[in-house]
Motif scaffolding. Structure first.
Motif, PDB file in Angstrom:
ATOM      1  N   GLN A  59     -47.593  14.568   8.480  1.00  0.00           N
ATOM      2  CA  GLN A  59     -47.694  13.185   8.945  1.00  0.00           C
ATOM      3  C   GLN A  59     -47.162  12.215   7.894  1.00  0.00           C
ATOM      4  N   LYS A  60     -47.459  12.463   6.633  1.00  0.00           N
ATOM      5  CA  LYS A  60     -46.952  11.589   5.571  1.00  0.00           C
ATOM      6  C   LYS A  60     -45.441  11.673   5.466  1.00  0.00           C
ATOM      7  N   MET A  61     -44.892  12.880   5.556  1.00  0.00           N
ATOM      8  CA  MET A  61     -43.444  13.037   5.450  1.00  0.00           C
ATOM      9  C   MET A  61     -42.725  12.433   6.657  1.00  0.00           C
ATOM     10  N   ALA A  62     -43.377  12.452   7.815  1.00  0.00           N
ATOM     11  CA  ALA A  62     -42.743  11.931   9.032  1.00  0.00           C
ATOM     12  C   ALA A  62     -42.948  10.424   9.192  1.00  0.00           C
ATOM     13  N   ASP A  63     -43.761   9.819   8.328  1.00  0.00           N
ATOM     14  CA  ASP A  63     -44.017   8.379   8.405  1.00  0.00           C
ATOM     15  C   ASP A  63     -42.914   7.630   7.664  1.00  0.00           C
ATOM     16  N   PRO A  64     -42.084   6.857   8.365  1.00  0.00           N
ATOM     17  CA  PRO A  64     -40.983   6.163   7.684  1.00  0.00           C
ATOM     18  C   PRO A  64     -41.461   5.074   6.741  1.00  0.00           C
ATOM     19  N   TYR A  65     -42.720   4.675   6.835  1.00  0.00           N
ATOM     20  CA  TYR A  65     -43.247   3.600   6.008  1.00  0.00           C
ATOM     21  C   TYR A  65     -43.878   4.102   4.720  1.00  0.00           C
ATOM     22  N   PHE A  66     -44.321   5.351   4.703  1.00  0.00           N
ATOM     23  CA  PHE A  66     -45.120   5.864   3.598  1.00  0.00           C
ATOM     24  C   PHE A  66     -44.358   5.843   2.276  1.00  0.00           C
ATOM     25  N   LEU A  67     -43.094   6.178   2.273  1.00  0.00           N
ATOM     26  CA  LEU A  67     -42.299   6.254   1.047  1.00  0.00           C
ATOM     27  C   LEU A  67     -41.273   5.130   0.955  1.00  0.00           C
ATOM     28  N   HIS A  68     -41.386   4.138   1.825  1.00  0.00           N
ATOM     29  CA  HIS A  68     -40.399   3.062   1.873  1.00  0.00           C
ATOM     30  C   HIS A  68     -40.957   1.819   1.190  1.00  0.00           C
ATOM     31  N   PRO A  72     -45.203  -2.212   5.035  1.00  0.00           N
ATOM     32  CA  PRO A  72     -46.648  -2.473   4.959  1.00  0.00           C
ATOM     33  C   PRO A  72     -47.477  -1.289   4.480  1.00  0.00           C
ATOM     34  N   ASP A  73     -47.102  -0.068   4.867  1.00  0.00           N
ATOM     35  CA  ASP A  73     -47.910   1.108   4.543  1.00  0.00           C
ATOM     36  C   ASP A  73     -47.372   1.894   3.353  1.00  0.00           C
ATOM     37  N   PHE A  74     -46.571   1.262   2.514  1.00  0.00           N
ATOM     38  CA  PHE A  74     -45.979   1.934   1.370  1.00  0.00           C
ATOM     39  C   PHE A  74     -47.076   2.486   0.465  1.00  0.00           C
ATOM     40  N   ILE A  75     -46.884   3.703  -0.021  1.00  0.00           N
ATOM     41  CA  ILE A  75     -47.879   4.359  -0.859  1.00  0.00           C
ATOM     42  C   ILE A  75     -48.171   3.542  -2.113  1.00  0.00           C
ATOM     43  N   GLY A  76     -47.176   2.827  -2.618  1.00  0.00           N
ATOM     44  CA  GLY A  76     -47.401   1.978  -3.790  1.00  0.00           C
ATOM     45  C   GLY A  76     -48.413   0.883  -3.510  1.00  0.00           C
ATOM     46  N   GLY A 103     -46.334   9.860  -3.865  1.00  0.00           N
ATOM     47  CA  GLY A 103     -46.446  10.119  -2.431  1.00  0.00           C
ATOM     48  C   GLY A 103     -45.922  11.495  -2.056  1.00  0.00           C
ATOM     49  N   LEU A 104     -44.781  11.876  -2.631  1.00  0.00           N
ATOM     50  CA  LEU A 104     -44.234  13.208  -2.356  1.00  0.00           C
ATOM     51  C   LEU A 104     -45.170  14.295  -2.868  1.00  0.00           C
ATOM     52  N   ALA A 105     -45.740  14.076  -4.056  1.00  0.00           N
ATOM     53  CA  ALA A 105     -46.654  15.076  -4.621  1.00  0.00           C
ATOM     54  C   ALA A 105     -47.879  15.254  -3.727  1.00  0.00           C
TER      55      ALA A 105
END
Length: 363
Positions: A59-68, A72-76, A103-105
């Motif tokens: 789910q994290k890898m498929a979320d375009p917002y998580f690593l972007h 709004p939902d950026f891991i940072g 986030g990748l880890a």
């Protein structure tokens, strides 16, 4: 005198192996045998935790917002938000300096732990890893959840600990000569076991990379539309008029009209009753809601209950938290209308540039 006749003894027939060990070494699947040896309670925990962790990583890898960055939902953004008041806030702020790598880890660790649990690779180490992941999340993402039993991460941490202790007990009983695997002959020499585990570890790493890549392949491009996830925000009502068909530029620039500041969006890009997400330089993830033709409000998206990022339900025109069900009314200063949140979302002042129709963060 007749000598006693001695009969030639027939060779003794080899007794078949006991049922507990029959087929263990010939044609049987070691993985299935391992599952069968565990009590039903541990099988249930193992299946649930393994599948859930694999799903969470995908789910994290498929979320375009998580690593972007900037979404709004950026891991940072999440790391900075979770660090507030957390007992491991220093560690989270340090990780926020390398958010994409962090986030990748996290995603890779969840997939590896899930797969390792399901296929039985280094079971004790994998279970301990799952416990540490959820313990970390308990001390960060859900640290401020009250009452404590609403925090799902603490429940997962207890589940991993119970599974780990169950594995330790099975191993202890096996070494003491009890249990299904007691007395089983080793199928390979110690050196072969080391090589086999090394190969299985390499296969787990390869499978983790493959699953993560498959998840990333399904990730689309980040859109500006508001999504639920976690964060902070609140809003301030502003009136104005006008519209512009062009998309507002991003960054701290003048609006091009009478109002100076940072453009967020144009009125024409938001339908009445709709909302978009944006990033406020001083607040972080935020929501801009268009209440009427010339009426907009903005709020921090960080839920005041546990710090999750709120989303927007356009059908009900409410801001809602996906974690514990808090609901806020953007038309009433983001007052709490349902759920455990103790106070409204924090407001953000925005203005409408009458000359351009842009919604602007005043400078």
């Amino acid at each position: 005198m007749n000598a006693t006749k001695t009969r030639a003894r027939r060779p003794e027939k080899l007794l078949p192996p006991p049922p507990s060990s029959r087929g263990r070494h010939r044609g049987a699947s070691p993985l299935l045998d391992e599952w069968r040896e565990q009590p039903v309670s541990l099988r249930l925990l193992r299946a649930f935790l393994g599948v859930t962790f694999v799903y969470a990583g995908i789910q994290k890898m498929a979320d375009p917002y998580f690593l972007h960055a900037g979404s709004p939902d950026f891991i940072g953004n999440q790391l900075v938000s979770f660090a507030q008041g957390s007992p491991i806030g220093g560690i989270l702020r340090m990780l926020a300096h390398a958010p994409v790598l962090t986030g990748l880890a996290i995603a890779f660790a969840e997939i590896a732990i899930g797969l390792g649990t399901l296929v039985g690779i280094a079971p004790l180490a994998v279970a301990a890893g799952g416990f540490l992941v959820n313990l970390t999340l308990t001390l960060s993402a859900t640290w401020h959840v009250h009452p404590y039993f609403l925090g799902s991460d603490s429940m997962y941490a207890v589940a991993w600990l119970a599974y780990l202790l169950g594995l330790v007990e099975i191993r202890r009983r096996s070494h003491a000569g009890f249990g299904p695997s007691a007395g089983r002959r080793p199928s390979s020499a110690p050196g072969e076991v080391g090589r086999r585990e090394f190969i299985r570890g390499g296969a787990l790493a390869g499978a983790t990379l493959l699953v993560a890549s498959a998840g990333a392949a399904f990730a689309g491009k980040p859109a500006q539309a508001l999504r639920a996830g976690g964060g902070t925000s609140s809003g301030h009502r502003s009136g104005g008029g006008g519209s512009s068909p062009s998309q507002a530029p991003q960054g701290p620039t003048a609006s091009g009209g009478s109002t100076q500041g940072t453009p967020i969006a144009t009125l024409s890009s938001i339908p009445v009753g709709g909302a978009i997400g944006f990033n406020d330089p001083g607040v972080g993830p935020a929501a801009l809601v268009r209440l009427g033709q010339n009426d907009v409000v903005a709020y921090s998206r960080v839920c005041t209950h546990a710090g999750c990022l709120v989303g927007y339900d356009q059908s009900q025109r409410i801001l809602y938290c996906p974690c514990h069900g808090a609901e806020y009314d953007p038309a009433q200063n983001a007052q709490v209308i349902a759920g455990p949140a103790p106070r409204p979302l924090a407001p953000i002042q925005v203005e409408i540039d009458k000359a351009t129709g842009q919604v602007v963060l005043p400078s």
